[in-house]
Design a protein around this motif. Structure first.
Motif, PDB file in Angstrom:
ATOM      1  N   ILE A 616       0.842  -1.199   0.000  1.00 28.40           N
ATOM      2  CA  ILE A 616       0.000   0.000   0.000  1.00 28.40           C
ATOM      3  C   ILE A 616       0.871   1.241   0.000  1.00 28.40           C
ATOM      4  O   ILE A 616       0.558   2.252  -0.645  1.00 28.40           O
ATOM      5  N   TYR A 617       1.989   1.203   0.726  1.00 29.74           N
ATOM      6  CA  TYR A 617       2.885   2.347   0.771  1.00 29.74           C
ATOM      7  C   TYR A 617       3.544   2.577  -0.590  1.00 29.74           C
ATOM      8  O   TYR A 617       3.849   3.711  -0.947  1.00 29.74           O
ATOM      9  N   VAL A 618       3.749   1.499  -1.348  1.00 31.88           N
ATOM     10  CA  VAL A 618       4.278   1.652  -2.713  1.00 31.88           C
ATOM     11  C   VAL A 618       3.251   2.375  -3.571  1.00 31.88           C
ATOM     12  O   VAL A 618       3.579   3.292  -4.340  1.00 31.88           O
ATOM     13  N   GLN A 619       1.981   1.974  -3.449  1.00 37.21           N
ATOM     14  CA  GLN A 619       0.927   2.646  -4.203  1.00 37.21           C
ATOM     15  C   GLN A 619       0.830   4.117  -3.806  1.00 37.21           C
ATOM     16  O   GLN A 619       0.596   4.994  -4.629  1.00 37.21           O
ATOM     17  N   ALA A 620       1.009   4.384  -2.501  1.00 33.05           N
ATOM     18  CA  ALA A 620       0.952   5.771  -2.056  1.00 33.05           C
ATOM     19  C   ALA A 620       2.076   6.579  -2.688  1.00 33.05           C
ATOM     20  O   ALA A 620       1.893   7.740  -3.062  1.00 33.05           O
ATOM     21  N   GLU A 621       3.242   5.974  -2.823  1.00 32.79           N
ATOM     22  CA  GLU A 621       4.360   6.674  -3.437  1.00 32.79           C
ATOM     23  C   GLU A 621       4.094   6.921  -4.917  1.00 32.79           C
ATOM     24  O   GLU A 621       4.395   7.988  -5.455  1.00 32.79           O
ATOM     25  N   LYS A 622       3.474   5.960  -5.600  1.00 36.97           N
ATOM     26  CA  LYS A 622       3.108   6.161  -7.002  1.00 36.97           C
ATOM     27  C   LYS A 622       2.122   7.322  -7.131  1.00 36.97           C
ATOM     28  O   LYS A 622       2.230   8.136  -8.056  1.00 36.97           O
ATOM     29  N   GLN A 623       1.176   7.360  -6.199  1.00 36.92           N
ATOM     30  CA  GLN A 623       0.189   8.441  -6.218  1.00 36.92           C
ATOM     31  C   GLN A 623       0.868   9.793  -6.049  1.00 36.92           C
ATOM     32  O   GLN A 623       0.520  10.768  -6.723  1.00 36.92           O
ATOM     33  N   ARG A 624       1.861   9.862  -5.158  1.00 34.31           N
ATOM     34  CA  ARG A 624       2.583  11.111  -4.950  1.00 34.31           C
ATOM     35  C   ARG A 624       3.346  11.512  -6.214  1.00 34.31           C
ATOM     36  O   ARG A 624       3.353  12.684  -6.602  1.00 34.31           O
ATOM     37  N   VAL A 625       3.980  10.532  -6.868  1.00 34.10           N
ATOM     38  CA  VAL A 625       4.722  10.817  -8.102  1.00 34.10           C
ATOM     39  C   VAL A 625       3.780  11.366  -9.169  1.00 34.10           C
ATOM     40  O   VAL A 625       4.084  12.365  -9.847  1.00 34.10           O
ATOM     41  N   LEU A 626       2.624  10.722  -9.343  1.00 32.71           N
ATOM     42  CA  LEU A 626       1.672  11.177 -10.360  1.00 32.71           C
ATOM     43  C   LEU A 626       1.151  12.577 -10.049  1.00 32.71           C
ATOM     44  O   LEU A 626       0.957  13.394 -10.959  1.00 32.71           O
ATOM     45  N   ALA A 627       0.930  12.860  -8.772  1.00 31.77           N
ATOM     46  CA  ALA A 627       0.457  14.191  -8.392  1.00 31.77           C
ATOM     47  C   ALA A 627       1.501  15.251  -8.713  1.00 31.77           C
ATOM     48  O   ALA A 627       1.177  16.343  -9.205  1.00 31.77           O
ATOM     49  N   GLU A 628       2.770  14.939  -8.442  1.00 33.54           N
ATOM     50  CA  GLU A 628       3.836  15.897  -8.739  1.00 33.54           C
ATOM     51  C   GLU A 628       3.961  16.126 -10.253  1.00 33.54           C
ATOM     52  O   GLU A 628       4.145  17.260 -10.706  1.00 33.54           O
ATOM     53  N   ILE A 629       3.873  15.060 -11.039  1.00 36.90           N
ATOM     54  CA  ILE A 629       3.965  15.194 -12.491  1.00 36.90           C
ATOM     55  C   ILE A 629       2.779  15.993 -13.030  1.00 36.90           C
ATOM     56  O   ILE A 629       2.925  16.807 -13.962  1.00 36.90           O
ATOM     57  N   ALA A 630       1.593  15.784 -12.448  1.00 36.63           N
ATOM     58  CA  ALA A 630       0.419  16.538 -12.890  1.00 36.63           C
ATOM     59  C   ALA A 630       0.633  18.033 -12.671  1.00 36.63           C
ATOM     60  O   ALA A 630       0.260  18.863 -13.520  1.00 36.63           O
ATOM     61  N   GLU A 631       1.244  18.385 -11.534  1.00 34.88           N
ATOM     62  CA  GLU A 631       1.545  19.797 -11.292  1.00 34.88           C
ATOM     63  C   GLU A 631       2.567  20.310 -12.300  1.00 34.88           C
ATOM     64  O   GLU A 631       2.485  21.448 -12.774  1.00 34.88           O
ATOM     65  N   TYR A 632       3.524  19.460 -12.645  1.00 32.06           N
ATOM     66  CA  TYR A 632       4.534  19.834 -13.644  1.00 32.06           C
ATOM     67  C   TYR A 632       3.873  20.104 -14.992  1.00 32.06           C
ATOM     68  O   TYR A 632       4.159  21.101 -15.671  1.00 32.06           O
ATOM     69  N   TYR A 633       2.932  19.224 -15.394  1.00 32.00           N
ATOM     70  CA  TYR A 633       2.221  19.420 -16.662  1.00 32.00           C
ATOM     71  C   TYR A 633       1.436  20.732 -16.642  1.00 32.00           C
ATOM     72  O   TYR A 633       1.383  21.465 -17.640  1.00 32.00           O
ATOM     73  N   ALA A 634       0.814  21.022 -15.488  1.00 33.17           N
ATOM     74  CA  ALA A 634       0.020  22.244 -15.379  1.00 33.17           C
ATOM     75  C   ALA A 634       0.893  23.479 -15.536  1.00 33.17           C
ATOM     76  O   ALA A 634       0.503  24.457 -16.189  1.00 33.17           O
ATOM     77  N   ARG A 635       2.084  23.449 -14.941  1.00 32.20           N
ATOM     78  CA  ARG A 635       2.987  24.608 -15.066  1.00 32.20           C
ATOM     79  C   ARG A 635       3.467  24.765 -16.507  1.00 32.20           C
ATOM     80  O   ARG A 635       3.573  25.882 -17.019  1.00 32.20           O
ATOM     81  N   ARG A 636       3.733  23.624 -17.155  1.00 28.47           N
ATOM     82  CA  ARG A 636       4.185  23.702 -18.556  1.00 28.47           C
ATOM     83  C   ARG A 636       3.107  24.283 -19.459  1.00 28.47           C
ATOM     84  O   ARG A 636       3.410  25.049 -20.389  1.00 28.47           O
ATOM     85  N   SER A 637       1.849  23.922 -19.207  1.00 27.11           N
ATOM     86  CA  SER A 637       0.772  24.406 -20.069  1.00 27.11           C
ATOM     87  C   SER A 637       0.602  25.914 -19.932  1.00 27.11           C
ATOM     88  O   SER A 637       0.235  26.597 -20.887  1.00 27.11           O
ATOM     89  N   LYS A 638       0.877  26.475 -18.739  1.00 28.68           N
ATOM     90  CA  LYS A 638       0.782  27.921 -18.550  1.00 28.68           C
ATOM     91  C   LYS A 638       1.910  28.630 -19.282  1.00 28.68           C
ATOM     92  O   LYS A 638       1.733  29.739 -19.784  1.00 28.68           O
ATOM     93  N   ASP A 639       3.098  28.002 -19.335  1.00 32.55           N
ATOM     94  CA  ASP A 639       4.223  28.620 -20.033  1.00 32.55           C
ATOM     95  C   ASP A 639       3.962  28.655 -21.534  1.00 32.55           C
ATOM     96  O   ASP A 639       4.362  29.571 -22.225  1.00 32.55           O
TER      97      ASP A 639
END
Length: 639
Positions: A616-639
């Protein structure tokens, strides 16, 4: 007839006869106490500070106003005493007025005047402000708790029970006793009742009223219509419970006719015999006691049947009851010896309905208990055998680990704990730092942290000078023993905590290892229960925290950090405010997996029986990675 003026300006005849009897003000007992002090030559300024609150009593704003008020009150009482007192008292007062221009009272004559003028005293009413009857300092402290009237004070005492005063600063047991004593004397005038166990006599921290057995009767029984309070049920926990003979199960329809393996004359005996099997498993014992006493109370009070009379349709009815318990079975959390105790605790939203998972757990506990009673030949059959488990939607995650702290917040928390622990006299901060690091660096449950002992902690053979590590052996969930690592920062925190306890932490050699709980209270609350637990006959015996005690300590100190730490931003305060003691175990799981510690190693440290649980902790880490990448995509789209 000649006239002159009294100190209040009222006209009296030269003979002393009162010509202007005003309707008396509704004086309170506080006014009489203040006037007694004035008669005894206490300065008006001191009287104003001692007995009145200038914000609520304008007549106490200045010494001059205070003196005018007291003189006016004295004149009123003298007039009433002249009209209603004895002949001797009236003659004495007239002579004093004639000689001095105003009555000169001694302690004795003042008492006689006040007794003769009792009709000037106002009777307390539930709607009266607390400040009208209690001293300003006490009134201010009660108002700080949101209590404004005498009625609200009585309701607060009844709701909180014997310990009602503990949440109010500077209101100790002595003041609380005096307040409750006065409230009891005024019950008839207030038309309110102070419950029996509020400030009742205690022995070893438990009110003596708790020694009495409480017989519960069906909701529709004649006894309730005669003496019971309408709409309120008489309920009691298992240890104080008594039931009518007709509902005891002594002659239950489902009683086995074969030789019974247990000494049980009725259902209560059978319940206690079953629970006795778990006397060495305190958590299991508490959980099973709760489920069985709920069911027994429901059967007797609401169903009107003995436990050994119940059939399948009764069990199905209890299943439905669990979805929406009777409101009279629900209440705030109180000690089990309190008359306010209820089988179900209300949530913050006011609901007591059990979750589907809890409903299923209840059904399985009862089915197992009835199966045991059949096995030992107390019952002839198990009606729960024909009852299906409540339907439960399986969750995608077996554990809720969203309260685990992110690495940045975990570092901020540790820095704050280090800073506050370095302050002089910060013994509570050093205790909570040792506890949080023990749980956060070693993945302990709160029960395991509370039970951890120094004699089970030792340097690991696998550590080196450059990479030191200690290991701690504990008995965890399911009575499974495991060994967990202990970090150097945790050891330093434990040493500081042990220094506060005036105890030696480090061993002189392998044979002289110190003993005692790793974390224990440094400051013992001055209550009977705390003294009974911690003040052992042998001063060398140290009692550690209970699991609940550790949870309260952590919650209290985290709340203070949320309110006062400058290093925390808004999101940090929100996350930390929602954290509990178990969050630090989850923090270890998520952070260790994020740092690429093998999952099977994390499983061993956390004591999970299944590797699937740890993933479950591995899944939680995957979720954190995906959330961080989603924020990265959002910042790129604004640029």
């Amino acid at each position: 007839m000649a006239e002159r003026r009294t100190s209040s300006g009222k006209a009296v005849a030269s003979s002393g006869a009162v010509t202007d009897v005003a309707i008396p003000r509704g004086f309170t007992s506080k006014d009489f106490t203040a006037l007694r002090a004035y008669v005894q030559r206490i300065a008006p300024a001191i009287i104003a500070r001692t007995y009145y609150d200038p914000d609520e009593d304008p007549h106490a704003a200045t010494p001059a106003a205070m003196e005018r008020y007291l003189n006016s009150m004295l004149d009123t009482l003298v007039q009433l005493a002249l009209a209603h007192g004895s002949t001797a008292l009236a003659e004495h007062l007239r002579a004093s007025i004639k000689q001095h221009g105003q009555p000169k009272l001694t302690a004795v004559t003042f008492r006689m005047v006040t007794e003769a003028a009792q009709l000037a005293a106002a009777a307390p009413h539930a709607d009266h402000a607390i400040g009208a009857w209690l001293r300003p300092r006490i009134a201010r402290r009660l108002k700080g708790e949101g209590l404004a009237t005498l009625g609200e004070l009585v309701a607060f005492c009844n709701r909180r029970g014997p310990s009602w005063w503990r949440s109010i600063p500077r209101i100790g047991r002595g003041r609380a006793r005096a307040i409750v004593s006065w409230l009891r004397k005024q019950q008839a005038k207030l038309q309110l009742t102070v419950d029996l166990d509020v400030d009742s006599a205690e022995h070893d921290g438990v009110p003596l009223v708790a020694d009495e057995l409480v017989e519960v009767v069906p909701d529709f029984a004649p006894e309730r219509s005669k003496g019971g309070q309408p709409g309120r049920l008489t309920l009691a926990p298992l240890e104080r419970l008594a039931v009518p003979h007709s509902l005891s199960g002594a002659a239950g329809e489902n009683r086995s006719t074969a030789f019974c393996y247990i000494q049980a004359n009725h259902d209560l005996d059978a319940v206690r015999a079953y629970l006795n099997r778990f006397r060495d498993q305190p958590k299991t014992l508490r959980a099973y006691t709760k489920e069985l006493e709920r069911f027994l109370l429901w059967a007797v009070v609401l169903r009107g049947k003995a436990l050994s009379d119940l059939r399948v349709d009764d069990c199905e009815a209890y299943k439905d009851f669990l979805k929406k318990p009777d409101p009279r079975f629900v209440g705030e959390r109180f000690a089990r010896h309190s008359p306010r105790w209820r089988p179900f605790a209300a949530t913050a939203a006011g609901s007591a309905a059990l979750s589907p998972e809890s409903q299923r757990y209840t059904v399985r506990v009862l089915r197992t208990a009835f199966a045991w009673w059949v096995d030992v030949r107390y019952l002839g059959g198990n009606p729960w055998k024909a009852v299906n488990d409540p339907v439960v939607v399986k969750s995608a995650s077996a554990m809720k680990i969203e309260r685990a702290l992110p690495m940045t917040l975990w570092r901020k928390l540790r820095d704050e704990l280090d800073t506050r622990s370095a302050e002089k006299g910060a013994v509570q901060w050093r205790a909570v730092r040792a506890t949080i690091l023990l749980m956060g660096d070693s993945g302990l449950r709160r029960e395991e942290a509370a039970m951890a002992r120094r004699e089970d902690l030792r340097p690991s053979y696998y550590g080196t000078l450059n990479r030191p590590v200690w290991e701690l052996t504990i008995v965890g969930k399911g009575q499974r023993e495991r060994t967990v690592p202990v970090s150097v920062p945790t050891l330093d925190a434990l040493r500081a905590h042990w220094a506060d306890r005036k105890s030696v932490f480090d061993a002189s050699d392998d044979r002289n290892v110190p003993s005692g709980p790793l974390v224990a209270p440094v400051i013992i609350p001055w209550t009977d229960a705390s003294r009974q637990r911690h003040r052992a006959l042998d001063p060398r015996m140290v009692r550690g925290y209970t699991a609940d005690g550790l949870n309260r300590l952590i919650g209290r100190m985290l709340s203070e950090l949320v309110a006062t730490a400058d290093t925390l931003d808004f999101d940090d305060r929100m996350r930390l405010g929602q954290a509990n003691a178990h969050a630090f175990r989850h923090t270890f799981g998520t952070q260790s997996v994020a740092d690429e510690v093998p999952v099977d190693v994390v499983q061993k440290v956390l004591g999970h029986a299944s590797l699937q649980t740890t993933t479950i902790y591995v899944q939680a880490e995957k979720q954190r990675v995906l959330a961080e990448i989603a924020e990265y995509y959002a910042r790129r789209s604004k640029d």
